[in-house]
Design a protein around this motif. Structure first.
Motif, PDB file in Angstrom:
ATOM      1  N   THR A  46      51.263 -19.742  49.787  1.00 49.22           N
ATOM      2  CA  THR A  46      51.365 -21.198  49.861  1.00 49.22           C
ATOM      3  C   THR A  46      52.529 -21.675  49.011  1.00 49.22           C
ATOM      4  OG1 THR A  46      49.953 -21.655  47.951  1.00 49.22           O
ATOM      5  CG2 THR A  46      48.848 -21.385  50.109  1.00 49.22           C
ATOM      6  N   LEU A  47      52.962 -22.874  49.313  1.00 44.83           N
ATOM      7  CA  LEU A  47      54.007 -23.504  48.523  1.00 44.83           C
ATOM      8  C   LEU A  47      53.565 -23.597  47.063  1.00 44.83           C
ATOM      9  CD1 LEU A  47      56.765 -24.785  49.252  1.00 44.83           C
ATOM     10  CD2 LEU A  47      55.613 -26.972  49.330  1.00 44.83           C
ATOM     11  N   ASP A  48      52.319 -23.984  46.841  1.00 39.76           N
ATOM     12  CA  ASP A  48      51.805 -24.103  45.475  1.00 39.76           C
ATOM     13  C   ASP A  48      51.760 -22.759  44.760  1.00 39.76           C
ATOM     14  OD1 ASP A  48      51.538 -26.862  45.642  1.00 39.76           O
ATOM     15  OD2 ASP A  48      49.465 -26.752  46.364  1.00 39.76           O
ATOM     16  N   GLU A  49      51.410 -21.685  45.471  1.00 36.57           N
ATOM     17  CA  GLU A  49      51.411 -20.355  44.853  1.00 36.57           C
ATOM     18  C   GLU A  49      52.823 -19.951  44.448  1.00 36.57           C
ATOM     19  OE1 GLU A  49      47.657 -18.142  47.095  1.00 36.57           O
ATOM     20  OE2 GLU A  49      49.601 -18.229  48.117  1.00 36.57           O
ATOM     21  N   LEU A  50      53.787 -20.268  45.305  1.00 30.59           N
ATOM     22  CA  LEU A  50      55.176 -19.938  44.986  1.00 30.59           C
ATOM     23  C   LEU A  50      55.668 -20.733  43.780  1.00 30.59           C
ATOM     24  CD1 LEU A  50      56.595 -19.690  48.613  1.00 30.59           C
ATOM     25  CD2 LEU A  50      56.296 -17.805  46.986  1.00 30.59           C
ATOM     26  N   VAL A  51      55.273 -22.003  43.701  1.00 33.60           N
ATOM     27  CA  VAL A  51      55.629 -22.829  42.539  1.00 33.60           C
ATOM     28  C   VAL A  51      55.034 -22.199  41.277  1.00 33.60           C
ATOM     29  CG1 VAL A  51      55.219 -25.067  41.423  1.00 33.60           C
ATOM     30  CG2 VAL A  51      55.946 -24.983  43.825  1.00 33.60           C
ATOM     31  N   GLN A  52      53.764 -21.817  41.359  1.00 33.17           N
ATOM     32  CA  GLN A  52      53.076 -21.232  40.201  1.00 33.17           C
ATOM     33  C   GLN A  52      53.696 -19.892  39.810  1.00 33.17           C
ATOM     34  OE1 GLN A  52      48.857 -20.746  40.736  1.00 33.17           O
ATOM     35  NE2 GLN A  52      48.550 -19.924  38.688  1.00 33.17           N
ATOM     36  N   ASP A  53      53.995 -19.039  40.800  1.00 33.42           N
ATOM     37  CA  ASP A  53      54.549 -17.709  40.515  1.00 33.42           C
ATOM     38  C   ASP A  53      55.955 -17.766  39.923  1.00 33.42           C
ATOM     39  OD1 ASP A  53      52.252 -16.544  41.459  1.00 33.42           O
ATOM     40  OD2 ASP A  53      53.130 -15.809  43.337  1.00 33.42           O
ATOM     41  N   THR A  54      56.742 -18.767  40.340  1.00 34.80           N
ATOM     42  CA  THR A  54      58.145 -18.811  39.937  1.00 34.80           C
ATOM     43  C   THR A  54      58.433 -19.750  38.776  1.00 34.80           C
ATOM     44  OG1 THR A  54      58.632 -20.584  41.505  1.00 34.80           O
ATOM     45  CG2 THR A  54      58.909 -18.298  42.290  1.00 34.80           C
ATOM     46  N   GLY A  55      57.618 -20.799  38.653  1.00 38.55           N
ATOM     47  CA  GLY A  55      57.925 -21.837  37.672  1.00 38.55           C
ATOM     48  C   GLY A  55      58.960 -22.822  38.178  1.00 38.55           C
ATOM     49  N   TYR A  56      59.403 -22.638  39.421  1.00 41.04           N
ATOM     50  CA  TYR A  56      60.356 -23.579  40.021  1.00 41.04           C
ATOM     51  C   TYR A  56      59.627 -24.870  40.380  1.00 41.04           C
ATOM     52  CZ  TYR A  56      63.260 -19.382  40.915  1.00 41.04           C
ATOM     53  OH  TYR A  56      63.986 -18.239  40.810  1.00 41.04           O
ATOM     54  N   SER A  57      60.396 -25.951  40.519  1.00 43.87           N
ATOM     55  CA  SER A  57      59.798 -27.212  40.944  1.00 43.87           C
ATOM     56  C   SER A  57      59.375 -27.092  42.409  1.00 43.87           C
ATOM     57  CB  SER A  57      60.802 -28.353  40.794  1.00 43.87           C
ATOM     58  OG  SER A  57      61.839 -28.223  41.755  1.00 43.87           O
ATOM     59  N   LYS A  58      58.461 -27.945  42.793  1.00 43.36           N
ATOM     60  CA  LYS A  58      57.980 -27.939  44.180  1.00 43.36           C
ATOM     61  C   LYS A  58      59.132 -28.237  45.141  1.00 43.36           C
ATOM     62  CE  LYS A  58      53.764 -29.052  46.524  1.00 43.36           C
ATOM     63  NZ  LYS A  58      52.440 -29.622  46.347  1.00 43.36           N
ATOM     64  N   SER A  59      60.038 -29.137  44.755  1.00 45.25           N
ATOM     65  CA  SER A  59      61.163 -29.471  45.642  1.00 45.25           C
ATOM     66  C   SER A  59      62.109 -28.276  45.782  1.00 45.25           C
ATOM     67  CB  SER A  59      61.913 -30.707  45.143  1.00 45.25           C
ATOM     68  OG  SER A  59      62.476 -30.475  43.862  1.00 45.25           O
ATOM     69  N   THR A  60      62.336 -27.525  44.698  1.00 48.52           N
ATOM     70  CA  THR A  60      63.197 -26.330  44.776  1.00 48.52           C
ATOM     71  C   THR A  60      62.589 -25.292  45.707  1.00 48.52           C
ATOM     72  OG1 THR A  60      64.124 -26.662  42.571  1.00 48.52           O
ATOM     73  CG2 THR A  60      64.169 -24.409  43.420  1.00 48.52           C
TER      74      THR A  60
END
Length: 166
Positions: A46-60
């Motif tokens: 999910t987009l949220d999992e990727l945000v959590q795994d990377t620390g990147y912003s949701k928009s990035t």
């Protein structure tokens, strides 16, 4: 615990390769990192999992995943009733072959157009670089052979290509 460390090592190799791919292609490291995560994930992410795994912003993450989707490297997975954005890598061999050939074709077309424009400028007397005419002719011949090779590969199934390589 040992299996977890081994799994992380394996994922790291894939992620590092994807980051190097991104650099070579002129994309951001974040695009490569996200591609590596999608490839090495067991299930769609999910987009949220990727945000959590990377620390990147949701928009990035969203912008990079859309870029990877447009490049034909990941696909958006829709699960009925689930409104989350889920992403999975493209793994179909024919789709991968087509995407690779399309990318090469675009590069060849871009360069051939530049050769044609340069030749036209020289022949119109707009440039004193007549030495380039011979170079352009040689490069054009190479790119024309490349186009023919691409066309040949497009017409071949992966099984036919595999047979010819064995």
């Amino acid at each position: 615990m040992e299996g977890e460390a081994s799994n992380r090592d394996i994922r790291r190799h894939i992620i590092n390769a994807c980051i190097q791919w991104a650099r070579i292609k002129g994309y951001s490291d974040s695009a490569g990192y996200l591609r590596g995560l999608a490839i090495s994930a067991k299930d769609p992410v999910t987009l949220d999992e990727l945000v959590q795994d990377t620390g990147y912003s949701k928009s990035t993450v969203s912008l990079n995943m859309n870029q990877l989707k447009n490049l034909g490297l990941v696909k958006r997975v829709v699960i009925p009733g689930d409104k989350r954005h889920l992403y999975a890598p493209i793994t179909d061999p024919e789709t991968i072959k087509t995407n690779m050939l399309d990318a090469i074709t675009k590069e060849v077309q871009l360069f051939c157009e530049a050769l044609n424009k340069t030749e036209s400028d020289i022949l119109a007397g707009r440039d004193d670089a007549k030495y380039l005419l011979e170079r352009i002719a040689s490069l054009r011949q190479s790119y024309e052979m490349g186009k023919k090779a691409i066309d040949f590969l497009r017409k071949q199934s992966l099984d036919e290509i595999k047979e010819s390589l064995e």
